[in-house]
Write a protein that holds these residues in place. Structure first.
Motif, PDB file in Angstrom:
ATOM      1  N   CYS A  33       8.887 -45.612  10.555  1.00 23.83           N
ATOM      2  CA  CYS A  33      10.343 -45.554  10.363  1.00 23.83           C
ATOM      3  C   CYS A  33      10.914 -46.939  10.090  1.00 23.83           C
ATOM      4  N   GLU A 102       8.110 -34.780   9.316  1.00 23.07           N
ATOM      5  CA  GLU A 102       8.981 -34.063   8.378  1.00 23.07           C
ATOM      6  C   GLU A 102      10.294 -34.806   8.148  1.00 23.07           C
ATOM      7  N   ASP A 103      10.835 -35.432   9.189  1.00 26.90           N
ATOM      8  CA  ASP A 103      12.091 -36.171   9.043  1.00 26.90           C
ATOM      9  C   ASP A 103      11.937 -37.336   8.067  1.00 26.90           C
ATOM     10  N   GLU A 104      10.841 -38.068   8.206  1.00 25.22           N
ATOM     11  CA  GLU A 104      10.589 -39.199   7.322  1.00 25.22           C
ATOM     12  C   GLU A 104      10.403 -38.730   5.874  1.00 25.22           C
ATOM     13  N   GLU A 106      11.600 -36.026   4.509  1.00 30.10           N
ATOM     14  CA  GLU A 106      12.889 -35.570   3.981  1.00 30.10           C
ATOM     15  C   GLU A 106      13.714 -36.755   3.474  1.00 30.10           C
ATOM     16  N   ILE A 107      13.739 -37.822   4.249  1.00 30.00           N
ATOM     17  CA  ILE A 107      14.499 -39.008   3.837  1.00 30.00           C
ATOM     18  C   ILE A 107      13.911 -39.601   2.568  1.00 30.00           C
ATOM     19  N   LYS A 133      20.350 -42.774   8.862  1.00 32.26           N
ATOM     20  CA  LYS A 133      19.536 -41.676   9.393  1.00 32.26           C
ATOM     21  C   LYS A 133      18.174 -42.170   9.853  1.00 32.26           C
ATOM     22  N   ILE A 137      16.393 -41.962  13.595  1.00 31.18           N
ATOM     23  CA  ILE A 137      15.049 -41.399  13.794  1.00 31.18           C
ATOM     24  C   ILE A 137      14.141 -42.435  14.446  1.00 31.18           C
ATOM     25  N   GLN A 140      14.869 -42.550  18.089  1.00 31.59           N
ATOM     26  CA  GLN A 140      14.291 -41.383  18.752  1.00 31.59           C
ATOM     27  C   GLN A 140      12.787 -41.553  18.937  1.00 31.59           C
ATOM     28  N   ARG A 141      12.113 -42.031  17.890  1.00 32.16           N
ATOM     29  CA  ARG A 141      10.662 -42.227  17.962  1.00 32.16           C
ATOM     30  C   ARG A 141      10.313 -43.288  19.019  1.00 32.16           C
TER      31      ARG A 141
END
Length: 168
Positions: A33, A102-104, A106-107, A133, A137, A140-141
C-alpha cells in the motif's frame, strides 16, 4: 528418546516459522500500500508538472527502483502500439501481480482508467481521491499487522510446542 526430543524441537521451530511467515504477510500488504501510494504521488507529479502522457508515465514508473514491489509496472507498455488498448494492458498487468488484495487491485484498476482520460486537472483530482483511499487502506493494514501479527507468531509457536509435546 533423542529422536523424539529432536522431533519435538523441530516441530516447535516449524510452528514458530509458520507463525512468523503469516505475520510477515500482513506487513507485506502494508508495504505494498505504501508503494502504491508513492506510485500515485509520482503519477500526479508527472501529470501536473511534466504534462506526461500515459506512456511517458509508464516509462518513468518502470525505471523507478523505489517501486520495486510493484512488479506489474514491468509489464506496462512504454509506447503506443496500433491496435493495443492501454487500459486492457494496464488491467492485465495489475492482475499479474498476485500479492495484492482486492482493495489494492481496485485502486490500481481505477488508476489505469483515469490516467490519460481527461484533462490534467481532472486526472489530478481523481488520483488525489485514490491517494486518500490507499492511505486509509494502508492504515487498516498497519493496524491489522500490529494486532494479528503478534497473534500469528504466538499461535504458530504454541501449535509447534503442542505438536512437540504430542511427539514426545
Amino acid at each position: 528418546m533423542l529422536i523424539k526430543i529432536l522431533s519435538a524441537v523441530a516441530a516447535t521451530v516449524i510452528g514458530g516459522v509458520i507463525g512468523a511467515a503469516q505475520a510477515d504477510k500482513l506487513s507485506e500488504s502494508r508495504k505494498n500500500c505504501t508503494e502504491i501510494g508513492e506510485m500515485l504521488h509520482r503519477t500526479v507529479f508527472a501529470i501536473e508538472y511534466r504534462s506526461d502522457d500515459v506512456y511517458a508515465i509508464c516509462r518513468r514508473l518502470k525505471a523507478d527502483s523505489d517501486l520495486s514491489r510493484l512488479t506489474f509496472l514491468k509489464e506496462l507498455p512504454e509506447e503506443y502500439v496500433c491496435g493495443q488498448d492501454f487500459r486492457e494492458m494496464w488491467d492485465r498487468a495489475v492482475i499479474s501481480q498476485k500479492n495484492f488484495g482486492e482493495d489494492e487491485k481496485e485502486i490500481l484498476f481505477r488508476c489505469g482508467g483515469i490516467i490519460g482520460k481527461s484533462d490534467a486537472g481532472g486526472q489530478i483530482a481523481m488520483l488525489g481521491e485514490l491517494q486518500e483511499k490507499i492511505r486509509k487502506i494502508e492504515e487498516q493494514r498497519g493496524e491489522t499487522a500490529l494486532k494479528k501479527g503478534r497473534l500469528y507468531r504466538s499461535a504458530g509457536l504454541l501449535f509447534g510446542i503442542m505438536a512437540g509435546i504430542i511427539v514426545i
